[in-house]
Write a protein that holds these residues in place. Sequence first.
Motif, PDB file in Angstrom:
ATOM      1  N   LYS A  14       0.805  -1.221  -0.022  1.00  0.00           N
ATOM      2  CA  LYS A  14       0.028  -0.031   0.189  1.00  0.00           C
ATOM      3  C   LYS A  14       0.971   1.341  -0.032  1.00  0.00           C
ATOM      4  O   LYS A  14       1.687   1.471   0.882  1.00  0.00           O
ATOM      5  N   GLY A  15       0.581   2.027  -0.996  1.00  0.00           N
ATOM      6  CA  GLY A  15       1.347   3.377  -1.079  1.00  0.00           C
ATOM      7  C   GLY A  15       0.647   4.541  -0.032  1.00  0.00           C
ATOM      8  O   GLY A  15      -0.284   4.471   0.014  1.00  0.00           O
ATOM      9  N   PHE A  16       1.923   5.461   0.031  1.00  0.00           N
ATOM     10  CA  PHE A  16       1.322   6.507   0.818  1.00  0.00           C
ATOM     11  C   PHE A  16       1.816   7.750   0.432  1.00  0.00           C
ATOM     12  O   PHE A  16       2.699   7.560  -0.547  1.00  0.00           O
ATOM     13  N   PRO A  17       1.359   8.997   0.825  1.00  0.00           N
ATOM     14  CA  PRO A  17       2.155  10.009   0.312  1.00  0.00           C
ATOM     15  C   PRO A  17       3.525  10.197   0.659  1.00  0.00           C
ATOM     16  O   PRO A  17       4.343   9.574   1.500  1.00  0.00           O
ATOM     17  N   PHE A  18       4.292  11.272  -0.185  1.00  0.00           N
ATOM     18  CA  PHE A  18       5.627  11.354   0.076  1.00  0.00           C
ATOM     19  C   PHE A  18       6.366  10.169  -0.350  1.00  0.00           C
ATOM     20  O   PHE A  18       7.502  10.075  -0.063  1.00  0.00           O
ATOM     21  N   GLY A  19       6.010   9.299  -1.291  1.00  0.00           N
ATOM     22  CA  GLY A  19       6.858   8.267  -1.982  1.00  0.00           C
ATOM     23  C   GLY A  19       6.967   7.097  -0.624  1.00  0.00           C
ATOM     24  O   GLY A  19       7.853   6.357  -1.101  1.00  0.00           O
ATOM     25  N   PHE A  20       6.149   7.114   0.343  1.00  0.00           N
ATOM     26  CA  PHE A  20       6.479   5.865   1.147  1.00  0.00           C
ATOM     27  C   PHE A  20       5.355   4.744   0.905  1.00  0.00           C
ATOM     28  O   PHE A  20       4.288   4.935   0.136  1.00  0.00           O
ATOM     29  N   GLU A  21       5.711   3.539   1.254  1.00  0.00           N
ATOM     30  CA  GLU A  21       5.169   2.291   1.123  1.00  0.00           C
ATOM     31  C   GLU A  21       5.080   1.230   2.022  1.00  0.00           C
ATOM     32  O   GLU A  21       6.355   1.141   2.405  1.00  0.00           O
ATOM     33  N   LEU A  22       4.238   0.711   2.526  1.00  0.00           N
ATOM     34  CA  LEU A  22       4.229  -0.361   3.291  1.00  0.00           C
ATOM     35  C   LEU A  22       3.788  -1.736   2.775  1.00  0.00           C
ATOM     36  O   LEU A  22       2.785  -1.601   1.888  1.00  0.00           O
ATOM     37  N   THR A  23       4.283  -2.913   3.235  1.00  0.00           N
ATOM     38  CA  THR A  23       4.131  -4.122   2.724  1.00  0.00           C
ATOM     39  C   THR A  23       3.985  -4.927   3.980  1.00  0.00           C
ATOM     40  O   THR A  23       4.701  -5.103   4.915  1.00  0.00           O
ATOM     41  N   GLY A  24       2.950  -5.792   3.843  1.00  0.00           N
ATOM     42  CA  GLY A  24       2.643  -7.166   4.632  1.00  0.00           C
ATOM     43  C   GLY A  24       2.681  -8.259   4.210  1.00  0.00           C
ATOM     44  O   GLY A  24       2.595  -8.368   3.082  1.00  0.00           O
ATOM     45  N   ALA A  25       3.319  -9.106   4.718  1.00  0.00           N
ATOM     46  CA  ALA A  25       3.748 -10.446   4.119  1.00  0.00           C
ATOM     47  C   ALA A  25       3.359 -11.749   5.136  1.00  0.00           C
ATOM     48  O   ALA A  25       3.933 -11.671   6.327  1.00  0.00           O
ATOM     49  N   VAL A  26       2.714 -12.854   4.623  1.00  0.00           N
ATOM     50  CA  VAL A  26       2.576 -13.981   5.355  1.00  0.00           C
ATOM     51  C   VAL A  26       2.987 -15.216   4.508  1.00  0.00           C
ATOM     52  O   VAL A  26       2.427 -15.241   3.315  1.00  0.00           O
ATOM     53  N   GLY A  27       3.622 -16.224   4.907  1.00  0.00           N
ATOM     54  CA  GLY A  27       3.929 -17.369   4.144  1.00  0.00           C
ATOM     55  C   GLY A  27       4.111 -18.449   4.760  1.00  0.00           C
ATOM     56  O   GLY A  27       4.061 -18.759   5.956  1.00  0.00           O
ATOM     57  N   PHE A  28       4.850 -19.480   4.266  1.00  0.00           N
ATOM     58  CA  PHE A  28       5.341 -20.762   4.370  1.00  0.00           C
ATOM     59  C   PHE A  28       6.351 -21.470   3.629  1.00  0.00           C
ATOM     60  O   PHE A  28       6.469 -21.412   2.684  1.00  0.00           O
ATOM     61  N   LEU A  29       6.961 -22.490   4.541  1.00  0.00           N
ATOM     62  CA  LEU A  29       8.196 -23.153   3.926  1.00  0.00           C
ATOM     63  C   LEU A  29       7.461 -24.463   3.389  1.00  0.00           C
ATOM     64  O   LEU A  29       7.241 -25.326   4.288  1.00  0.00           O
ATOM     65  N   ALA A  30       7.414 -24.975   2.160  1.00  0.00           N
ATOM     66  CA  ALA A  30       6.986 -26.088   1.680  1.00  0.00           C
ATOM     67  C   ALA A  30       7.668 -27.373   2.481  1.00  0.00           C
ATOM     68  O   ALA A  30       8.945 -27.228   2.543  1.00  0.00           O
ATOM     69  N   ASN A  31       6.914 -28.340   2.638  1.00  0.00           N
ATOM     70  CA  ASN A  31       7.568 -29.676   3.310  1.00  0.00           C
ATOM     71  C   ASN A  31       7.943 -29.331   4.797  1.00  0.00           C
ATOM     72  O   ASN A  31       8.983 -30.089   5.112  1.00  0.00           O
ATOM     73  N   THR A  32       7.682 -28.315   5.225  1.00  0.00           N
ATOM     74  CA  THR A  32       8.111 -27.958   6.795  1.00  0.00           C
ATOM     75  C   THR A  32       6.708 -27.660   7.249  1.00  0.00           C
ATOM     76  O   THR A  32       5.668 -27.405   6.751  1.00  0.00           O
ATOM     77  N   SER A  33       6.897 -27.431   8.723  1.00  0.00           N
ATOM     78  CA  SER A  33       5.681 -26.826   9.503  1.00  0.00           C
ATOM     79  C   SER A  33       5.894 -25.434   9.614  1.00  0.00           C
ATOM     80  O   SER A  33       5.492 -24.678  10.745  1.00  0.00           O
ATOM     81  N   LEU A  34       7.105 -24.654   9.215  1.00  0.00           N
ATOM     82  CA  LEU A  34       7.279 -23.355   9.470  1.00  0.00           C
ATOM     83  C   LEU A  34       6.588 -22.361   8.804  1.00  0.00           C
ATOM     84  O   LEU A  34       6.251 -22.512   7.526  1.00  0.00           O
ATOM     85  N   VAL A  35       6.123 -21.338   9.314  1.00  0.00           N
ATOM     86  CA  VAL A  35       5.377 -20.290   8.748  1.00  0.00           C
ATOM     87  C   VAL A  35       5.982 -18.904   9.027  1.00  0.00           C
ATOM     88  O   VAL A  35       6.621 -18.882  10.115  1.00  0.00           O
ATOM     89  N   SER A  36       6.025 -18.076   8.203  1.00  0.00           N
ATOM     90  CA  SER A  36       6.591 -16.831   8.332  1.00  0.00           C
ATOM     91  C   SER A  36       5.753 -15.729   7.944  1.00  0.00           C
ATOM     92  O   SER A  36       4.659 -15.603   7.584  1.00  0.00           O
TER      93      SER A  36
END
Length: 353
Positions: free
Chosen positions: A129-151
């Motif tokens: 998501k972009g914001f004024p003055f050239g700033f941007e924020l990103t959120g991420a959620v994921g996982f490693l395949a073949n494991t139980s690890l979540v990021s």
Amino acid sequence: MDPALARLVRDRASSAGAAAPCSVRGPDGGVYYNPASGYERCLTDDAAFAKLIAQYGFAVAPSAMHSARTTGYGGFEIGIEADYTKIDSEADYWKRGTQGPPDPASGQSSIENRSPDSFLQHYSLKVRKGFPFGFELTGAVGFLANTSLVSGGADVRWALFEGFRRGIPAIFPEFAVGGSVRTVTGSEEFQLTVAGFDAQISKPLPIGGTVVVTPYAGYQWIHIFGDSGLIDLTPNTDAVSYCNFRGLNSPANPVAGSNGETLPHDGQPVCDGGSQADFNNTVVFDAVRMTRHRLHFGAQLRFQMVKFGAHFVTDVVSPEDANQGSKHEINGENKFAGLGSQWTLALDLGAVF
């Protein structure tokens, strides 16, 4: 490919010669204390743990897979990213340090991972998501395949030079800097967090009025924080049965010494013919703090709202060269010695609004 850190151990050295192994394997495949060793606890193989964390960390590190241009304060982007990271799969620490598949005949857990995956596959959902003055924020959620690890994690970016379409400024590439963090959960074996800083340039190239191709390149510095949990070195041993447990040393269950005297009531396990050693057969590996320098480049193709990207990231210098000094040494040797450089191929597909 889940961690199995109880296998990353080594025997204690003996001044009188080779010491008896600190643990032995029983007929059922279980690992337990070896009485011939005097119930010596195994030593942690901290160099192997450090290498394992280094390669897990590279795989879950923020990819910086984006151009220098933000979505703008009126726009946002949602996408799916797939990262494929090369690891030293033939290395001993991957074979000993990860679980591997269960035995197909007995259904028992493997004693080692005989064929670790050649690549760690990390899949994530990202929202920008972009914001004024050239700033941007990103959120991420994921996982490693073949494991139980979540990021999970977040990025912040500041585009210092973007969006010029006319005059001399339109000639120059866009430029942005950013910071990011990813952390991992899903396993009690270790805690892993990766923080990063990146700087990159890009240049959008319109084609036919509806298609925009944006090549980009940049540098990324990442710092990996890895800490082990409390690891039971003999997870297949039942400490209560091995001790032949008869209760705790308390006023209600006193223990006599070799001369018949009553020993202090210290709350320790009382064993009948067995050993209490396995009650305290737990260790913590040395914490890992390491830096890596990465070069990344890629391109994005956008057609109206749909965006597709391809991205490549690799070590600029070897992990050993990037982490020098006594704090990275074990017995005078760099614990990252022999650790190969890594690379990641990433693809993403998303929509821009």
